[in-house]
Motif scaffolding. Structure first.
Motif, PDB file in Angstrom:
ATOM      1  N   VAL A  27       6.763 -90.937  34.804  1.00  0.00           N
ATOM      2  CA  VAL A  27       8.002 -90.217  34.499  1.00  0.00           C
ATOM      3  C   VAL A  27       8.705 -90.863  33.305  1.00  0.00           C
ATOM      4  O   VAL A  27       9.191 -90.166  32.405  1.00  0.00           O
ATOM      5  N   ILE A  28       8.734 -92.185  33.256  1.00  0.00           N
ATOM      6  CA  ILE A  28       9.345 -92.869  32.113  1.00  0.00           C
ATOM      7  C   ILE A  28       8.557 -92.574  30.838  1.00  0.00           C
ATOM      8  O   ILE A  28       9.144 -92.300  29.788  1.00  0.00           O
ATOM      9  N   ALA A  29       7.233 -92.607  30.921  1.00  0.00           N
ATOM     10  CA  ALA A  29       6.406 -92.319  29.748  1.00  0.00           C
ATOM     11  C   ALA A  29       6.658 -90.898  29.240  1.00  0.00           C
ATOM     12  O   ALA A  29       6.788 -90.674  28.033  1.00  0.00           O
ATOM     13  N   ILE A  30       6.742 -89.943  30.147  1.00  0.00           N
ATOM     14  CA  ILE A  30       7.020 -88.560  29.746  1.00  0.00           C
ATOM     15  C   ILE A  30       8.405 -88.475  29.106  1.00  0.00           C
ATOM     16  O   ILE A  30       8.593 -87.794  28.090  1.00  0.00           O
ATOM     17  N   GLY A  31       9.375 -89.183  29.687  1.00  0.00           N
ATOM     18  CA  GLY A  31      10.713 -89.211  29.108  1.00  0.00           C
ATOM     19  C   GLY A  31      10.710 -89.758  27.691  1.00  0.00           C
ATOM     20  O   GLY A  31      11.414 -89.239  26.815  1.00  0.00           O
ATOM     21  N   ILE A  32       9.919 -90.786  27.452  1.00  0.00           N
ATOM     22  CA  ILE A  32       9.826 -91.358  26.106  1.00  0.00           C
ATOM     23  C   ILE A  32       9.231 -90.343  25.141  1.00  0.00           C
ATOM     24  O   ILE A  32       9.712 -90.189  24.012  1.00  0.00           O
ATOM     25  N   VAL A  33       8.202 -89.624  25.574  1.00  0.00           N
ATOM     26  CA  VAL A  33       7.599 -88.586  24.724  1.00  0.00           C
ATOM     27  C   VAL A  33       8.638 -87.509  24.411  1.00  0.00           C
ATOM     28  O   VAL A  33       8.772 -87.067  23.258  1.00  0.00           O
ATOM     29  N   VAL A  34       9.404 -87.091  25.414  1.00  0.00           N
ATOM     30  CA  VAL A  34      10.446 -86.077  25.207  1.00  0.00           C
ATOM     31  C   VAL A  34      11.481 -86.576  24.199  1.00  0.00           C
ATOM     32  O   VAL A  34      11.921 -85.824  23.314  1.00  0.00           O
ATOM     33  N   VAL A  35      11.874 -87.837  24.304  1.00  0.00           N
ATOM     34  CA  VAL A  35      12.852 -88.409  23.375  1.00  0.00           C
ATOM     35  C   VAL A  35      12.287 -88.439  21.953  1.00  0.00           C
ATOM     36  O   VAL A  35      12.972 -88.060  21.001  1.00  0.00           O
ATOM     37  N   VAL A  36      11.059 -88.882  21.810  1.00  0.00           N
ATOM     38  CA  VAL A  36      10.458 -88.956  20.473  1.00  0.00           C
ATOM     39  C   VAL A  36      10.367 -87.562  19.850  1.00  0.00           C
ATOM     40  O   VAL A  36      10.731 -87.359  18.684  1.00  0.00           O
ATOM     41  N   VAL A  37       9.909 -86.583  20.626  1.00  0.00           N
ATOM     42  CA  VAL A  37       9.825 -85.210  20.120  1.00  0.00           C
ATOM     43  C   VAL A  37      11.222 -84.702  19.754  1.00  0.00           C
ATOM     44  O   VAL A  37      11.411 -84.080  18.707  1.00  0.00           O
ATOM     45  N   GLY A  38      12.204 -84.987  20.606  1.00  0.00           N
ATOM     46  CA  GLY A  38      13.580 -84.577  20.326  1.00  0.00           C
ATOM     47  C   GLY A  38      14.122 -85.202  19.050  1.00  0.00           C
ATOM     48  O   GLY A  38      14.785 -84.536  18.254  1.00  0.00           O
ATOM     49  N   LEU A  39      13.835 -86.481  18.855  1.00  0.00           N
ATOM     50  CA  LEU A  39      14.291 -87.155  17.640  1.00  0.00           C
ATOM     51  C   LEU A  39      13.617 -86.592  16.396  1.00  0.00           C
ATOM     52  O   LEU A  39      14.271 -86.400  15.363  1.00  0.00           O
ATOM     53  N   VAL A  40      12.331 -86.332  16.490  1.00  0.00           N
ATOM     54  CA  VAL A  40      11.612 -85.761  15.347  1.00  0.00           C
ATOM     55  C   VAL A  40      12.211 -84.397  14.995  1.00  0.00           C
ATOM     56  O   VAL A  40      12.471 -84.097  13.821  1.00  0.00           O
ATOM     57  N   ARG A  41      12.442 -83.562  16.011  1.00  0.00           N
ATOM     58  CA  ARG A  41      13.058 -82.254  15.759  1.00  0.00           C
ATOM     59  C   ARG A  41      14.466 -82.402  15.197  1.00  0.00           C
ATOM     60  O   ARG A  41      14.877 -81.646  14.314  1.00  0.00           O
ATOM     61  N   HIS A  42      15.198 -83.357  15.726  1.00  0.00           N
ATOM     62  CA  HIS A  42      16.566 -83.589  15.275  1.00  0.00           C
ATOM     63  C   HIS A  42      16.591 -83.907  13.782  1.00  0.00           C
ATOM     64  O   HIS A  42      17.381 -83.336  13.026  1.00  0.00           O
ATOM     65  N   LEU A  56      20.817 -87.363  27.164  1.00  0.00           N
ATOM     66  CA  LEU A  56      20.912 -86.746  28.488  1.00  0.00           C
ATOM     67  C   LEU A  56      19.533 -86.449  29.055  1.00  0.00           C
ATOM     68  O   LEU A  56      19.280 -86.651  30.243  1.00  0.00           O
ATOM     69  N   ALA A  57      18.651 -85.947  28.208  1.00  0.00           N
ATOM     70  CA  ALA A  57      17.289 -85.648  28.663  1.00  0.00           C
ATOM     71  C   ALA A  57      16.605 -86.930  29.144  1.00  0.00           C
ATOM     72  O   ALA A  57      15.991 -86.961  30.217  1.00  0.00           O
ATOM     73  N   PHE A  58      16.734 -88.006  28.376  1.00  0.00           N
ATOM     74  CA  PHE A  58      16.093 -89.266  28.757  1.00  0.00           C
ATOM     75  C   PHE A  58      16.734 -89.843  30.018  1.00  0.00           C
ATOM     76  O   PHE A  58      16.044 -90.387  30.884  1.00  0.00           O
ATOM     77  N   ALA A  59      18.054 -89.708  30.132  1.00  0.00           N
ATOM     78  CA  ALA A  59      18.752 -90.213  31.316  1.00  0.00           C
ATOM     79  C   ALA A  59      18.251 -89.532  32.584  1.00  0.00           C
ATOM     80  O   ALA A  59      18.132 -90.169  33.635  1.00  0.00           O
ATOM     81  N   ARG A  60      17.940 -88.249  32.497  1.00  0.00           N
ATOM     82  CA  ARG A  60      17.406 -87.538  33.671  1.00  0.00           C
ATOM     83  C   ARG A  60      16.057 -88.119  34.088  1.00  0.00           C
ATOM     84  O   ARG A  60      15.785 -88.286  35.280  1.00  0.00           O
ATOM     85  N   TYR A  61      15.214 -88.403  33.121  1.00  0.00           N
ATOM     86  CA  TYR A  61      13.917 -89.004  33.432  1.00  0.00           C
ATOM     87  C   TYR A  61      14.092 -90.396  34.035  1.00  0.00           C
ATOM     88  O   TYR A  61      13.402 -90.760  34.986  1.00  0.00           O
TER      89      TYR A  61
END
Length: 123
Positions: A27-42, A56-61
């Motif tokens: 779950v933490i690894a998936i959260g990190i992937v979500v954060v990286v993708v979010g930052l790249v899009r940002h 917020l997305a990472f905090a949920r993970y």
């Protein structure tokens, strides 16, 4: 015969604990992937300077991972409950529960701030 059953139960619980710990790490690894993708899009979209949705997305993970890790600790202690292990579990449970509480509280406050409504206390 009783020792065989007890050994099988202990073995099963240890495997379950390992599975739950692995899920927490996943779950933490998936959260990190979500954060990286979010930052790249940002940065690719050149949006403003707010990273709140990404946080917020990472905090949920992290919240889910904390729950899973606490469950793994409970399973570990249930197999061989010594006073030392129970004390360590209590300390870990207090720390993780406090982290989870404040993380959930921050998520609620940030969501309310993003929506422009006053934050409601969570029960």
């Amino acid at each position: 015969m009783f020792e065989t059953i007890e050994g099988n139960v202990q073995s099963g619980v240890e495997w379950l604990r390992l599975l739950v710990e692995t899920l927490g790490a996943l779950v933490i690894a998936i959260g990190i992937v979500v954060v990286v993708v979010g930052l790249v899009r940002h940065f690719a979209n050149g949006r403003g300077s707010s990273f709140v949705p990404i946080r917020l997305a990472f905090a949920r993970y992290l919240t889910l991972a904390l729950e899973l890790q606490l469950a793994a600790d409970i399973l570990s202690t249930s197999v061989a409950p010594t006073w030392d292990r129970i004390g360590k579990l209590a300390a870990i449970a207090v720390i993780r529960t406090a982290l989870n509480y404040f993380l959930s509280k921050e998520i609620g406050q940030e969501q309310a701030r993003e929506e422009g409504t006053p934050a409601r206390p969570r029960s």
